[in-house]
Every structure is written in structure tokens, then in C-alpha cells.
Scaffold this motif. Sequence first.
Motif, short mmCIF file in Angstrom:
data_model
loop_
_atom_site.label_atom_id
_atom_site.label_comp_id
_atom_site.label_asym_id
_atom_site.label_seq_id
_atom_site.Cartn_x
_atom_site.Cartn_y
_atom_site.Cartn_z
N GLU A 106 12.91 1.78 29.88
CA GLU A 106 13.45 2.91 30.21
C GLU A 106 13.15 3.25 31.73
O GLU A 106 14.00 3.70 32.55
CB GLU A 106 13.04 4.33 29.48
N GLU B 25 15.58 1.23 33.62
CA GLU B 25 17.02 1.60 33.71
C GLU B 25 17.33 2.64 34.90
O GLU B 25 18.34 3.05 34.73
CB GLU B 25 17.42 1.95 32.25
N LYS C 264 18.11 5.48 30.47
CA LYS C 264 18.65 5.01 29.28
C LYS C 264 17.59 4.78 28.18
O LYS C 264 16.51 4.22 28.64
CB LYS C 264 19.62 3.91 29.37
N GLN D 160 18.63 0.89 20.09
CA GLN D 160 20.13 1.50 20.29
C GLN D 160 20.91 0.19 20.65
O GLN D 160 20.52 -0.86 20.71
CB GLN D 160 19.95 2.24 21.78
N PRO D 161 22.22 0.46 20.44
CA PRO D 161 23.28 -0.50 20.43
C PRO D 161 23.38 -1.10 22.06
O PRO D 161 22.72 -0.55 22.90
CB PRO D 161 24.57 0.22 20.26
N GLY E 292 22.72 0.63 25.51
CA GLY E 292 21.79 1.63 25.48
C GLY E 292 22.40 3.09 25.42
O GLY E 292 23.53 3.14 25.36
N THR E 293 21.49 4.02 25.29
CA THR E 293 22.01 5.26 25.11
C THR E 293 21.55 6.27 26.35
O THR E 293 20.41 6.31 26.46
CB THR E 293 21.84 6.05 23.70
N ALA E 294 22.46 6.93 26.83
CA ALA E 294 22.27 7.85 28.15
C ALA E 294 21.11 8.73 27.51
O ALA E 294 21.41 9.39 26.49
CB ALA E 294 23.31 8.52 28.72
N ASP E 295 19.93 9.32 28.29
CA ASP E 295 19.16 10.32 28.07
C ASP E 295 18.40 10.91 29.18
O ASP E 295 18.40 10.26 30.18
CB ASP E 295 18.06 9.70 27.01
N ARG F 106 17.37 17.52 23.71
CA ARG F 106 17.96 16.27 22.94
C ARG F 106 16.97 15.84 21.63
O ARG F 106 16.07 15.12 22.01
CB ARG F 106 18.20 15.13 23.85
N GLY G 258 16.14 12.17 21.15
CA GLY G 258 15.87 11.33 22.25
C GLY G 258 14.62 10.90 22.34
O GLY G 258 13.59 10.74 21.36
#
Length: 735
Positions: A403, A406, A430, A435-436, A439-442, A546, A549
Motif C-alpha cells: 500500500e 502504491e 490502493k 484484491q483483483p 488493486g482496489t482504490a482506498d 469504508r 477497506g
Amino acid sequence: MRALTAAHRPADASSSPFAGADLCDQAGLSLPGDAARPVFDHDLWDFTGVIGLPVQMAPRARRFEFTQVVDPGWRLVAKELILAMLAPHHPAVALLPRAYRTPLHLRSCAARLDELVRFFTWLHERRISSLAQLGSAECEAYLAHRRFVLDDHGCVVGEQSPGIRRSAAQAIIDLIDYRELFTADRVRPELRPWGGASASAIAEMRSGRQGNTTEPVPNTLLQPVLAAALHLVTVLGPHTAALHRHVCETRQISSLQAAGLRHGSPTAIADIKAVLEHHYVAAGIALPMIEEHDVEPRLAADWAPDDPLLMVATGIPARQAGYTQLWARWMPLLRGPFLDAVAQVGVQKQFGRDAAETPAADGCGMLPWTLPLHRSQAVALVGIVRTAAILLLAAAAGMRASELMELRIGCRRPVEEPVPGLRRYRIASKVIKGQPLGGTADEWVVIEPAYRAVELAEQLHDTQNEGGPLFGRFDFYTRYTWLRAWVNSPAGARLGLAPIPEGRITLRALRRTLALEMAYRPGGVLATKIHLKHIAVAATEGYASRPGGAQAELLAEVNKHEADRNLELVLAEFRNYQEGILPAGPGARSLTEFFASIDPGPATPDAAAPRTQRSDRDILNLLTKRAKTLHLGTANYCWFTDPSRALCLKLAGTPTADRPLVGMCDSARCPQATHHSCHRPVWAEHAEQTKTFLGALGKTRATERSRLKADRERALRVIAEIDAATTTASDQDTA
């Protein structure tokens, strides 16, 4: 069974069900439109251009080199196995009973390929030419080969980690599970080493049910590390940013990378003289000094040790005049001007001159924030401060390495102030783990020092392009080693930084330390004086933002540690009760009665009922419910069993709240608060401070005197109650 085994088939890729396959198309990976697409038949699969790969993934792991497998048949086996793991829905793979049903990450496949290469190399060294020759003995031998560390004489000197052992076993299990897929060579159908156990069981890996094995950073190491990081970021940070800008500007003007440099011209001598006169002598700026490692070459080139120009970096004025270097043939004509300049302005290191004064870390006055530095030293110092920013951000926010990597330039979100005086600081990144691809924005809600650390890291970046990687891929252990060496060097000692003892710090350990410190609040204040409740409040806002998250995962870990902490504290107080050490405070009677219901103990020596001796497990089961009501105050324990009796909720006008307001606790009056021996130092310090304030008050401050006097009497009363309650039965007998 077929008479002709796969080992006798030719290693022809065209016979494979994957022949000619577009790898990215089969695996569902996206590439830019103009990127070369890797094909199954190639011996190099280059996934460097795949969209969404994490920054943490090394370039080497993005290139699959099958040429490392010498045998052509085994090379084809490796290709088929890796593509089967990338594309489990391919018709040739979907029929396999023990194949993976979800695609593996490219990073996982790269690790599988590395282990497969090791295994095939090991087989080749033992003159095993076919997988059909493999038996349980060979499988055991390879596992033993990967399990132990040998010295130069072949003696066992250590043991590899369970992860390495699991990788070794997994390579063999994969060859068994995907046996029907391979077209060039196969293991025997009856091969079942280790009784069909899983790779994790074979490697004797700990189960997740056994708890987190990551050890927190010990306080003796955490305290000086965080103190140094905070000082570097908050005190030296702005000056380091200015130093970095100076280095960048100098690189554009006086380095070999400067644009428009010439090898020579008829006016070269005059141009360099003009630079010496106007840029240095007239401005009163000392000539730049060469670094220590450049002195030896000059002495070897017959420079005199006492030459006044020995330490002068003559190439820098030449480049400032527009030339690549000062050639030896020019020196006879320039020696006089250089000697005059040295006599008038002297020679000094190029960066950090006339440094501003900052407070020392140990509070011993003001001093220049740095001594003059060579260019390499200035670049190294910028890197040290950048590492301090990474460490501070990781320690305060609990972000994983993936993280942090990123983070992008411009990741800081505008500061919000939903309530006057309460500011919310957020940074965007991210989540990569679990995660796929891509990545996933967070977003992370952080405390202000962490937010400022990101801001400083942006200022220390070589480029200011929005969206560029802020830290990029980095090796934290190497960076931390450099940071510790600098703090422990004379430069760190001069600034008053405490030496950092030996010991390894990882980002995973920092995350676990944060979780434990938050769970055990308010007992711990980080050595940097960042009170943990501030971190907890900031992080809680992130959880609400979130719930699924990355910060929510940290909250789950914190809650688990908090439950464990409460149970340990309740059990410790129960053991104290059994030894005759009782609680004090308004809620002491209720707590003692609860303990008596579990074990009569010393409080009821004449109890008529026979005493039942329960096991530790029975006692823990009985204490668990009570532990859920425990909340830690700075100077008391709060047993929040009945909200209607909570004094803090009555004062706040929220009698139906489900949690106490520990910050408003008046434990001397609340019927659910207890005092214990661990709280005595807090009350004693409060009583002493109140006494000091009373002595400093003037005669006219009657109201303040009356209030402080009552406050001190209350503290003394609490101390007396704690002392009386914690007197053991043996002490009473002795008396």
C-alpha cells in the motif's frame, strides 16, 4: 495403462493443448495496444507491460525465463503448468480434478516457476532424465535438500523457513495434480509422496488458528527509531527539502548532465576566469571541494600533497562556464586565478553551507541542522529523511508495504474540517492484498504527522509529475539499515538523536505494533509523544468511511488484541483477588462479589458451601463475559456493565450510549470504576503536581486554592484506598 509413457514423447510444443496460445488472452490480462504480446511457444514470457501490476512486483518477477530449464521436455512441462495456473478455465485444465479453480497471481506463478527450475536442476544434477523415475525417496530427498542449510563442507548449519519447505513440496505436488495435462513428460500415476498431505502440512507450517506469529517491535527499539523519524521529518524536513532543490538545481547547471556543455572553445580560459571572478570571488562564495575518494587519483597523477588546489573541484567552475571539464592543458593558464580565488574565499563542501539553526533532539539548545556536505552526502541525507517519512507513515497509519508503494504524487486529499478545530487528513492509495489485479482504490484517514510525512516525501521527489509513484518499489530493510547507521553516526549524535540498538524492523512488525498499542491503550504512548488515542480516532474515521477497506482490517486485528488484553487483565485481577489483593474504588465491591461467585477465595473464609476448584479453562469461560465490559482509563478500570449507572454518560446527557466516555470519567465517584495497584503512580503524580500548583498560587487565588486542595485530597484518598486494598493477607498476618 498405456505401454508408452510420456517420458518417451518428443518435446514438441506443437503437440501441447496450449500451442500458439496468446498468454494474456488466455489469462485475462490487459496490455497497452502497442505492447508485444507473449506467446506460449516463446521461451521468454514478458509480462512487463501488463496493466495493473503492483509496484511491489519486481521487474524480474514480470519476466518468465524458461531457458533456465535445460531439458526441452521439462521446459514444456513448466510452460504448461504455469499457464494452467494462470488460465484455470481453459478446456484442457478445467477437466483436471485437482487443478486450481481460480487464477493465480503473476507473482505467485513467478515463485512457482523459480521453485520448479530449482527442482529440475536438482534432478539434472542427479542424472534423473525422466519424471517417471521419481519416487517417494527422491521427493523426500529434495525436501531435505531444501530444508537444511549446509556449509562449504556439507554440514548442516541451519534450517530453512517453513515457507521455503512448502514451496519445495508444492512443486512436486503440482507435477502430480496436473499430471494428465503434460505432453512431454509425466510422473507415475501411483506416485503419492507424504501420504497425499498438503504442502503446508508437509512444511509443518503454523495454522492461522494459532495466532499471528509476527512479533511487535520492542519498545527499546521502537522508541529511538520513532523519535529519530519524527525529528527528521518535522524538524529537519523543510530544510532537507530546500537542500534537495539545491541539489537538483546544481545538477542542471554544474553536473555532467547539464545541457549544452562543450569540450572547448577559443574563449574557454576567459570564460572560466569570469566564473571565478563573478560567481565566487565577487559573491564571496567558497570554491567547491572534491570528495575524499577523488584525492587519491590526483596524488597518483603527481599532484603535490601541499598543493592549495588539491581539494578544489576544478571541474565544477568549468561546467558552470559551459565546458565538460577543466582539461590539464588549461591548468597552467588558470592556476593563478584559482590560487587567488582560494586565497580570497577558501574551499568548502558545496551543500549545506550556512545551515539554519534548529533545536537539538535532546533539548540541549540550538545548532545548525547540518554541517557542509558533499553532493553524495547531500543525496544520502535526502534519502535518509525519505526513509524516515516511510517509517513514520507506516508506524502511524499501519499501511502495508504494497500500500505504501502504491502511493502517488498528489495522493494527499484536501484537509477537511467537519467541526471547527477538528481536522481530517486523508491519503489515497490502493489495497493490493487479496484484491483483483490492479488493486482496489482506498483512502486512509491519518493523523497530521503522517499527512505531513507524505507532503515532505512529495517535496523530496526528483520529479513533481502528478500521478507518478511517490516511493516506488523499495527494500525497507536496506533503507532502515542506512537510517540506523546514520542516526548512530557522528552526524546523528551531533543532533542529539538517541542511538538505535541492534534489531530488525519490518513494515509488518510496525503494523502489528500499532495494532497492539491501540488495543492496549491508554497504557502506551509512543515514544514520539503521539498519543495513541489520536491515532485511534483518526483510524476510526477511516473505518466509518469504508467499512471493508484496509483500515477496517486493521480495526479487526485491534479488536481481537483488545479482547485478549481485557481477558488477560481480568484474569490477573482474579488471581490478585485469590491472593488477597483486592481492588479499590466505588466499583470494588461489585467486582469483588463477581470474583467471589467464581471462587470464594479469602474474602469469604467461613463460607458454608464447599469450595469448587475449577480449571483455568472454566475460569476463563466465566471471566470472558465480564472482560467484554472492561474499558481502560488512564487512572482506573471502567466496568461498563450498566449504562444507566455510568457517571460519564449522565454528565454528557447520553444515558443510552453503548460505550463509556473515558475522557470524562470521574473514577472517584463512578460506581463502575475501580482502582488497582497499576494506577497508583498516576494518582501519586497527580497529587504531587497539585501540591506544586498549590504552593505557586498567590494568597488572592482563594477559589483556585480551594478547588486544587479538594482535588489533592481526593487523590490522596484514592492512594490510601489503593494501599489499603492491595495489602495481602500475608502482610496482615505479619503485622
